[in-house]
Motif scaffolding. Structure first.
Motif, PDB file in Angstrom:
ATOM      1  N   ASP A  24      -8.775 -11.862  -0.517  1.00 27.75           N
ATOM      2  CA  ASP A  24      -9.986 -11.127  -0.863  1.00 27.75           C
ATOM      3  C   ASP A  24      -9.771  -9.640  -0.568  1.00 27.75           C
ATOM      4  OD1 ASP A  24     -12.898 -10.075   0.160  1.00 27.75           O
ATOM      5  OD2 ASP A  24     -13.074 -11.589  -1.424  1.00 27.75           O
ATOM      6  N   ARG A  25     -10.406  -8.764  -1.338  1.00 32.99           N
ATOM      7  CA  ARG A  25     -10.221  -7.326  -1.150  1.00 32.99           C
ATOM      8  C   ARG A  25     -10.733  -6.869   0.209  1.00 32.99           C
ATOM      9  NH1 ARG A  25     -12.997  -4.992  -6.460  1.00 32.99           N
ATOM     10  NH2 ARG A  25     -14.379  -6.730  -5.910  1.00 32.99           N
ATOM     11  N   LYS A  26     -11.794  -7.517   0.721  1.00 33.44           N
ATOM     12  CA  LYS A  26     -12.288  -7.161   2.039  1.00 33.44           C
ATOM     13  C   LYS A  26     -11.254  -7.464   3.103  1.00 33.44           C
ATOM     14  CE  LYS A  26     -17.170  -7.930   0.925  1.00 33.44           C
ATOM     15  NZ  LYS A  26     -18.378  -8.717   1.266  1.00 33.44           N
ATOM     16  N   VAL A  67      -8.003  -7.417   2.678  1.00 29.32           N
ATOM     17  CA  VAL A  67      -6.958  -6.394   2.563  1.00 29.32           C
ATOM     18  C   VAL A  67      -7.405  -5.129   3.264  1.00 29.32           C
ATOM     19  CG1 VAL A  67      -5.642  -4.961   0.951  1.00 29.32           C
ATOM     20  CG2 VAL A  67      -6.058  -7.379   0.428  1.00 29.32           C
ATOM     21  N   ARG A  68      -8.668  -4.687   3.040  1.00 33.25           N
ATOM     22  CA  ARG A  68      -9.172  -3.471   3.686  1.00 33.25           C
ATOM     23  C   ARG A  68      -9.166  -3.627   5.202  1.00 33.25           C
ATOM     24  NH1 ARG A  68     -13.126  -3.710  -0.589  1.00 33.25           N
ATOM     25  NH2 ARG A  68     -12.750  -2.051  -2.131  1.00 33.25           N
ATOM     26  N   THR A 112      -2.955  -0.418  -5.567  1.00 34.14           N
ATOM     27  CA  THR A 112      -4.369  -0.363  -5.183  1.00 34.14           C
ATOM     28  C   THR A 112      -4.733  -1.607  -4.399  1.00 34.14           C
ATOM     29  OG1 THR A 112      -5.134  -1.470  -7.174  1.00 34.14           O
ATOM     30  CG2 THR A 112      -4.892   0.938  -7.280  1.00 34.14           C
ATOM     31  N   ILE A 113      -5.917  -1.555  -3.748  1.00 29.39           N
ATOM     32  CA  ILE A 113      -6.380  -2.695  -2.963  1.00 29.39           C
ATOM     33  C   ILE A 113      -6.576  -3.906  -3.859  1.00 29.39           C
ATOM     34  CG2 ILE A 113      -8.334  -3.564  -1.622  1.00 29.39           C
ATOM     35  CD1 ILE A 113      -8.587  -0.801  -0.390  1.00 29.39           C
ATOM     36  N   SER A 114      -7.102  -3.717  -5.070  1.00 31.61           N
ATOM     37  CA  SER A 114      -7.307  -4.837  -5.986  1.00 31.61           C
ATOM     38  C   SER A 114      -5.984  -5.474  -6.388  1.00 31.61           C
ATOM     39  CB  SER A 114      -8.064  -4.366  -7.234  1.00 31.61           C
ATOM     40  OG  SER A 114      -9.348  -3.889  -6.886  1.00 31.61           O
ATOM     41  N   ALA A 168      -4.632  -7.461  -3.381  1.00 31.05           N
ATOM     42  CA  ALA A 168      -5.369  -8.710  -3.206  1.00 31.05           C
ATOM     43  C   ALA A 168      -4.967  -9.736  -4.261  1.00 31.05           C
ATOM     44  CB  ALA A 168      -6.871  -8.424  -3.263  1.00 31.05           C
ATOM     45  N   ARG A 169      -4.733  -9.249  -5.502  1.00 25.50           N
ATOM     46  CA  ARG A 169      -4.366 -10.165  -6.578  1.00 25.50           C
ATOM     47  C   ARG A 169      -2.972 -10.742  -6.350  1.00 25.50           C
ATOM     48  NH1 ARG A 169      -6.175  -7.253 -10.120  1.00 25.50           N
ATOM     49  NH2 ARG A 169      -4.311  -6.003 -10.613  1.00 25.50           N
ATOM     50  N   LYS A 189       0.825  -1.197   0.000  1.00 25.26           N
ATOM     51  CA  LYS A 189       0.000   0.000   0.000  1.00 25.26           C
ATOM     52  C   LYS A 189       0.858   1.245   0.000  1.00 25.26           C
ATOM     53  CE  LYS A 189      -3.832   2.291   0.182  1.00 25.26           C
ATOM     54  NZ  LYS A 189      -4.688   2.398  -1.029  1.00 25.26           N
TER      55      LYS A 189
END
Length: 420
Positions: free
Chosen positions: A30-32, A34-35, A19-21, A24-25, A14
């Protein structure tokens, strides 16, 4: 639950501007997720204890504890059978692992090594071997190894024989004592029938009378192992495996005499010349020390007599222990007395000595003394109680040769009589 390293990578990516996507990739999350970790910061993960899982054995432990407590020796297979009938669906290993924690611990009892003073004891036993001699390669023969080992030095005497007879036992004892140059105080035996006749009450062992006489003559006391205590006689039993592996297997022998000759050489050059694994002494050197403590050999030969009655066969032979011994032609009796010693066999008619034979050590042997059979004596298959007039040919007689014409004429004459 993610590790602290994975959480650190999320924050690192970060800060690098991903980006979050993308994060996650790259991390396979999952993006959730990561958040969530970005919102919590670098807080270490909290591991929650796993919920307890009830063992399949748990409902039956009270029953198992009761059974093992009252009968510690009860088998696991029986308990498995019982609790399976009560609904148990687990494995046998799960049960045995649990029983191992419930059974009372068995203390380890270490064996006490039994050593004897020089000249004190010799141990005696037989072992079974099978072989094919070069003289008869199509037959598998069973031979028995008589072994006597001096308890202190471990000096080994042995001799192969056809059978475990009393004659073999006596003869091998005499040969062993002669090789030792003396006699130990005791000879320890297993419960073999040629030594021990029985035990009418605990501790009251009845030895064979001939063995007792042999002991009195040579000055040793026979002793018997306790029943089912073969380890008491380990000094003579352990070498059997060594003999089989180091000498017997892979070797070839012409006959039993050749077997004993090779065995004698092996004993002197290898077995009794080696350093013993327990005493850590060279056996033949220890034997020289023990020899000086042995009792003296008697001045006379052991000549205990075993008497029996035997019937003379139609061809003038007497059968003893599977061997045949001749009697002279012309005797007037069919019933004789036989006296057997360790070395010879005597045949008598009342007080008249008919024959003296050296005792045969093998089996299925036929011994005819020179002079017992006249040149003209020929036996027939008919009973001697009802003799018939029979003309016998003698060696060297010339038999008249006839042509077949005379037999053809006889046949034709008989045919004419039938037709008439």
């Amino acid at each position: 639950m993610h590790s602290m390293g994975s959480i650190f990578m999320i924050h690192q990516l970060k800060e690098e501007g991903h980006t979050i996507s993308e994060i996650a990739r790259q991390l396979g999350m999952d993006r959730k997720t990561v958040r969530t970790h970005l919102a919590k910061g670098l807080e270490p993960p909290r591991y929650q204890p796993r919920p307890p899982v009830q063992s399949l054995l748990q409902p039956f432990k009270a029953y198992l504890n009761e059974q093992v407590g009252s009968c510690p020796g009860i088998s696991a297979t029986r308990l498995l059978r019982e609790i399976t009938g009560m609904g148990y669906s687990g494995s046998y290993t799960l049960l045995t692992d649990y029983l191992r924690t419930r059974r009372p611990a068995t203390p380890i009892v270490f064996e006490k090594r039994f050593e004897t003073a020089p000249g004190k004891q010799a141990q005696v036993d037989f072992a079974r071997f099978t072989t094919r001699f070069r003289s008869e390669p199509d037959l598998e023969r069973v031979v028995w190894l008589f072994s006597m080992v001096l308890g202190h030095s471990r000096y080994l005497y042995g001799q192969f024989a056809w059978r475990q007879t009393l004659d073999t036992v006596v003869r091998c004892h005499i040969d062993a004592f002669n090789e030792f140059g003396g006699v130990p105080e005791q000879c320890l035996y297993d419960r073999m029938k040629t030594a021990v006749l029985g035990e009418p009450e605990p501790g009251a062992v009845v030895f064979h009378p001939t063995l007792v006489s042999l002991g009195k003559h040579y000055g040793f006391a026979p002793r018997a192992c306790k029943a089912y205590r073969a380890k008491t006689k380990g000094k003579v039993e352990r070498p059997f495996r060594y003999i089989r592996q180091d000498f017997f297997l892979g070797n070839q022998f012409d006959d039993i005499n050749d077997l004993n000759q090779q065995f004698g050489q092996w004993r002197q050059q290898i077995a009794n010349a080696r350093t013993h694994g327990t005493t850590r002494e060279v056996i033949c050197d220890a034997f020289e020390v023990e020899r000086a403590t042995l009792g003296a050999l008697p001045m006379t030969m052991f000549n205990d007599v075993l008497s029996m009655e035997r019937r003379v066969t139609r061809d003038g032979m007497v059968s003893v222990d599977g061997n045949l011994y001749s009697v002279p032609d012309g005797i007037n009796t069919r019933q004789v007395q036989v006296e057997r010693t360790a070395t010879e066999l005597r045949i008598l008619d009342d007080l008249t000595l008919l024959a003296v034979h050296p005792l045969q050590l093998g089996k299925h042997q036929r011994q005819v003394i020179k002079g017992h059979r006249s040149e003209h004596n020929v036996h027939t298959a008919r009973s001697v109680d009802h003799p018939v007039n029979t003309v016998h040919a003698r060696t060297g007689d010339v038999i008249e040769q006839r042509t077949l014409d005379v037999y053809a004429a006889i046949g034709a004459s008989l045919a004419e009589e039938v037709d008439a």
